[in-house]
Design a protein around this motif. Structure first.
Motif, mmCIF file in Angstrom:
data_model
loop_
_atom_site.group_PDB
_atom_site.id
_atom_site.type_symbol
_atom_site.label_atom_id
_atom_site.label_comp_id
_atom_site.label_asym_id
_atom_site.label_seq_id
_atom_site.Cartn_x
_atom_site.Cartn_y
_atom_site.Cartn_z
ATOM 1 N N MET A 57 11.613 8.259 1.395
ATOM 2 C CA MET A 57 10.662 8.441 0.307
ATOM 3 C C MET A 57 11.184 9.385 -0.758
ATOM 4 O O MET A 57 11.864 10.372 -0.470
ATOM 5 C CB MET A 57 9.333 8.993 0.848
ATOM 6 N N THR A 58 10.812 9.085 -1.998
ATOM 7 C CA THR A 58 11.024 10.010 -3.112
ATOM 8 C C THR A 58 9.931 11.070 -3.067
ATOM 9 O O THR A 58 8.915 10.895 -2.376
ATOM 10 C CB THR A 58 10.945 9.270 -4.445
ATOM 11 N N PRO A 59 10.068 12.170 -3.803
ATOM 12 C CA PRO A 59 8.994 13.170 -3.827
ATOM 13 C C PRO A 59 7.650 12.580 -4.244
ATOM 14 O O PRO A 59 6.617 12.910 -3.648
ATOM 15 C CB PRO A 59 9.502 14.195 -4.838
ATOM 16 N N ALA A 64 2.108 10.633 -2.782
ATOM 17 C CA ALA A 64 1.150 9.532 -2.739
ATOM 18 C C ALA A 64 0.616 9.304 -1.335
ATOM 19 O O ALA A 64 -0.527 8.841 -1.158
ATOM 20 C CB ALA A 64 1.787 8.256 -3.274
ATOM 21 N N GLN A 65 1.402 9.640 -0.312
ATOM 22 C CA GLN A 65 0.943 9.486 1.066
ATOM 23 C C GLN A 65 -0.243 10.394 1.385
ATOM 24 O O GLN A 65 -0.982 10.158 2.340
ATOM 25 C CB GLN A 65 2.087 9.766 2.039
ATOM 26 N N VAL A 90 -1.638 0.449 -4.307
ATOM 27 C CA VAL A 90 -0.986 0.213 -3.021
ATOM 28 C C VAL A 90 0.496 -0.100 -3.175
ATOM 29 O O VAL A 90 1.325 0.402 -2.410
ATOM 30 C CB VAL A 90 -1.719 -0.915 -2.254
ATOM 31 N N THR A 91 0.849 -0.901 -4.162
ATOM 32 C CA THR A 91 2.254 -1.341 -4.267
ATOM 33 C C THR A 91 3.096 -0.463 -5.179
ATOM 34 O O THR A 91 4.283 -0.243 -4.904
ATOM 35 C CB THR A 91 2.322 -2.792 -4.766
ATOM 36 N N GLN A 92 2.510 0.057 -6.239
ATOM 37 C CA GLN A 92 3.288 0.876 -7.174
ATOM 38 C C GLN A 92 3.139 2.365 -6.864
ATOM 39 O O GLN A 92 4.135 3.063 -6.658
ATOM 40 C CB GLN A 92 2.856 0.579 -8.613
ATOM 41 N N ASP A 93 1.908 2.840 -6.838
ATOM 42 C CA ASP A 93 1.710 4.260 -6.530
ATOM 43 C C ASP A 93 1.941 4.539 -5.045
ATOM 44 O O ASP A 93 2.298 5.662 -4.679
ATOM 45 C CB ASP A 93 0.302 4.692 -6.931
ATOM 46 N N SER A 128 1.385 -3.109 1.524
ATOM 47 C CA SER A 128 1.815 -1.716 1.548
ATOM 48 C C SER A 128 3.175 -1.571 2.222
ATOM 49 O O SER A 128 3.427 -2.133 3.292
ATOM 50 C CB SER A 128 0.777 -0.873 2.287
ATOM 51 N N ARG A 129 4.045 -0.783 1.609
ATOM 52 C CA ARG A 129 5.377 -0.535 2.165
ATOM 53 C C ARG A 129 5.283 0.249 3.469
ATOM 54 O O ARG A 129 5.938 -0.077 4.460
ATOM 55 C CB ARG A 129 6.222 0.227 1.132
#
Length: 607
Positions: A57-59, A64-65, A90-93, A128-129
């Motif tokens: 994950m990026t920061p 977002a989690q 869900v997909t972008q953020d 969702s990823r």
């Protein structure tokens, strides 16, 4: 997955046994909190899964989690703006979770069907990823938010019934129904000690005013939910540090707990300590001021002294700290969405529930991490708690629920029998002048049902049950929106009655600011009392209502506005069930905790 463990089946069988009303069986002992809950997992497979997710994950994705957004569960057209909003979140953020909420149209609450909600959850999970953590504040079981699920009464009814085993069963049944529809996180039990009769937002959501009793029922629910299935759920003790001794709805303004530190330790903190000892997975913060600990203008949700200093350091809580809804007035009036999010994470919160602007919250916390205001280590601590919980729930391999199995789990006859038994056992007779109850005859009795509005459906179950027993009985449903002229006409039309029975639906509601009867309904009850004829008042909700109508001849407390409580009220009025409930709260100047007149059920011959 084992949906009905032996402990639950035994208890349900006992409930259904003819002519018996036994106490429910208690589930087998669970592992200790130190070994059973995800917060304590160290070098576990769950932690390994969470670490893999975290490292990819990026920061901004990490931040977002921590964000959970609301959804109604109703079907959405895939071309609608609202559906596209969820796709973006869900997909972008890549938000971390969803929470099931109701749609309100005026005073009408529109609940989704379990299949509808589960279908939407499945769709979002596929998109969702990282698996979504799906929450629901199932305070009356899943029926709090969904149709066609087991309808439990409010928490206070359980304490009035007098057996924590019932709370264990509710936890077990609620966990099963929740997991069947794709909800893994229960935002319950309520650990607030409701010792303020004027509290407009907790009231019957609390188990009562005695900290030890509240602790027992909180622990029982936690244990029952954790015992429910091989596929676990998360449970939440709320609203820390305690929302019971307030007279302000934190949905509207910031409330205040004014007790000193010793009082907080003895009263407010006790149920939370019990919840932690029982293995609660999360604790929800309250948007209220605690002057004994923190500055009066800073809500607990944003206080490091309260979240880190007391909850983490003193109480040794290792699980997830989740905020109450960040869109509520108790916090939104003083802080922007982004500022509140940053301050909450700084204070020690792990999950930001329903920020009014999710993207602004994510952007603000991300900026605070990049600038160094929030350290990357601090961020990773919260993200790991969330991701480890997801892995513990089995979401890495099983995030989709089987729609074909839902109807075999929810709203079963056995589970509803449990709920009805709890309502029956909770009925509390506080006053019974001249042995007015049970009713000797209904020939000269006028029945009135006082409800919030025509769309609420309040009183319909009562009338249906009444007509089964007394087809000629006169029953009228009155609403708070009616004019005083219409209410006066209803009283005049019933002037020939020899006595009155009033079932009054007065309940807490967000943004209402009171638990009193609405409109001219209070004046209507006073006019019946003033007639000099006996009035029996059944409080379908707020148990403190006797304070407003001290002239009634009989007073029943039911502690809930749900249809099973209406059924119990009619049973009690006709003497069909023994009345054994005891008050979990005191009614100032009128009744003490533990009061309640016991009456045996009438025999089959009616004697």
């Amino acid at each position: 997955m084992t949906l009905r463990p032996l402990a639950l089946m035994a208890a349900l069988a006992a409930v259904m046994a003819p002519l018996l009303l036994p106490a429910p069986a208690k589930p087998a002992a669970r592992k200790t909190a130190a070994t059973a809950r995800p917060a304590a997992l160290k070098n576990s497979p769950e932690k390994a899964v969470a670490t893999r997710w975290l490292q990819a994950m990026t920061p901004r994705q990490k931040v977002a989690q921590l964000v959970v957004v609301g959804f109604s569960g109703h079907p959405l057209n895939t071309r609608s703006r609202e559906y596209r909003k969820f796709i973006r979140l869900v997909t972008q953020d890549q938000v971390g979770g969803l929470i099931l909420v109701n749609v309100t149209n005026g005073r009408t609450v529109q609940k989704a069907d379990p299949l509808e909600a589960a279908s939407f959850i499945n769709r979002m999970q596929r998109l969702s990823r990282v698996p979504l953590l799906v929450a629901g504040d199932f305070e009356r079981g899943a029926s709090m938010r969904l149709e066609s699920t087991t309808v439990f009464p409010h928490a206070m009814a359980f304490a009035a019934a007098g057996d924590p085993g019932f709370a264990r069963l509710e936890g077990e049944i609620t966990a099963m129904e929740a997991r069947a529809i794709g909800v893994q996180w229960l935002l319950f039990p309520d650990a607030d000690v409701n010792n303020n009769p004027d509290n407009p937002i907790i009231n019957i959501r609390s188990y009562g005013e005695d900290p030890q009793d509240v602790s027992r029922y909180v622990s029982a629910f936690v244990q029952g939910a954790h015992a429910a299935t091989k596929t676990p759920v998360l449970v939440t003790a709320k609203h820390f540090p305690g929302h019971g001794d307030t007279a302000t709805d934190s949905h509207m303004n910031m409330a205040t707990i004014s007790g000193d530190r010793e009082r907080l330790e003895q009263v407010e903190f006790a149920p939370f300590r019990a919840a932690i000892a029982s293995g609660t997975d999360s604790v929800m913060t309250a948007h209220l001021a605690v002057p004994a600990i923190e500055a009066a203008n800073l809500p607990a949700t944003l206080s490091a002294k309260i979240l880190q200093g007391i909850l983490r350091d003193e109480m040794k809580f290792k699980g997830i700290i989740v905020t109450d809804a960040m869109e509520m007035g108790g916090i939104a009036q003083g802080f922007s969405s982004g500022d509140a999010a940053v301050r909450a994470v700084e204070a020690g919160a792990d999950v930001l529930l329903m920020p009014s602007d999710p993207e602004a919250a994510i952007n603000a916390v991300t900026a605070a991490v990049i600038s160094g205001r929030i350290s990357r280590k601090r961020l990773d601590e919260s993200v790991m708690r969330v991701l480890t919980a997801k892995a513990h729930l089995g979401l890495a391999t099983h995030r989709i629920v089987d729609l074909d199995e839902i109807n075999s789990v929810v709203n079963s006859m056995e589970s509803n029998a449990v709920a009805q038994q709890i309502c029956d056992r909770s009925v509390t007779l506080v006053r019974n002048n001249d042995s007015f109850l049970p009713l000797r005859s209904t020939d000269k009795t006028a029945f009135f049902l006082l409800a919030e509005g025509p769309a609420s459906n309040e009183g319909l179950a009562f009338v249906a049950e009444l007509k089964k027993r007394a087809p000629q009985a006169k029953a009228v449903i009155l609403h708070s929106s009616m004019s005083e002229t219409d209410l006066a006409a209803a009283a005049t039309a019933a002037a020939g009655a020899g006595n009155y029975v009033v079932a009054a639906f007065a309940n807490f509601a967000a943004y209402r600011g009171t638990v009193a009867l609405g409109g001219g309904l209070s004046g209507f009850v006073e006019s019946l009392i003033a007639s000099g004829k006996p009035v029996a008042l059944a409080a379908m909700g707020n148990p403190y209502m006797l304070r407003s109508f001290t002239g009634v001849a009989a007073y029943l407390a039911l502690y809930s506005t749900v249809p099973p409580s209406e059924v119990s009220a009619v049973k009690a009025l006709f003497g069909e069930i023994a009345i054994s409930g005891k008050l979990p709260v005191s009614i100032p100047g009128l009744a003490r905790v533990g009061d309640g007149i016991s009456l045996a059920a009438r025999t089959a011959s009616g004697q």
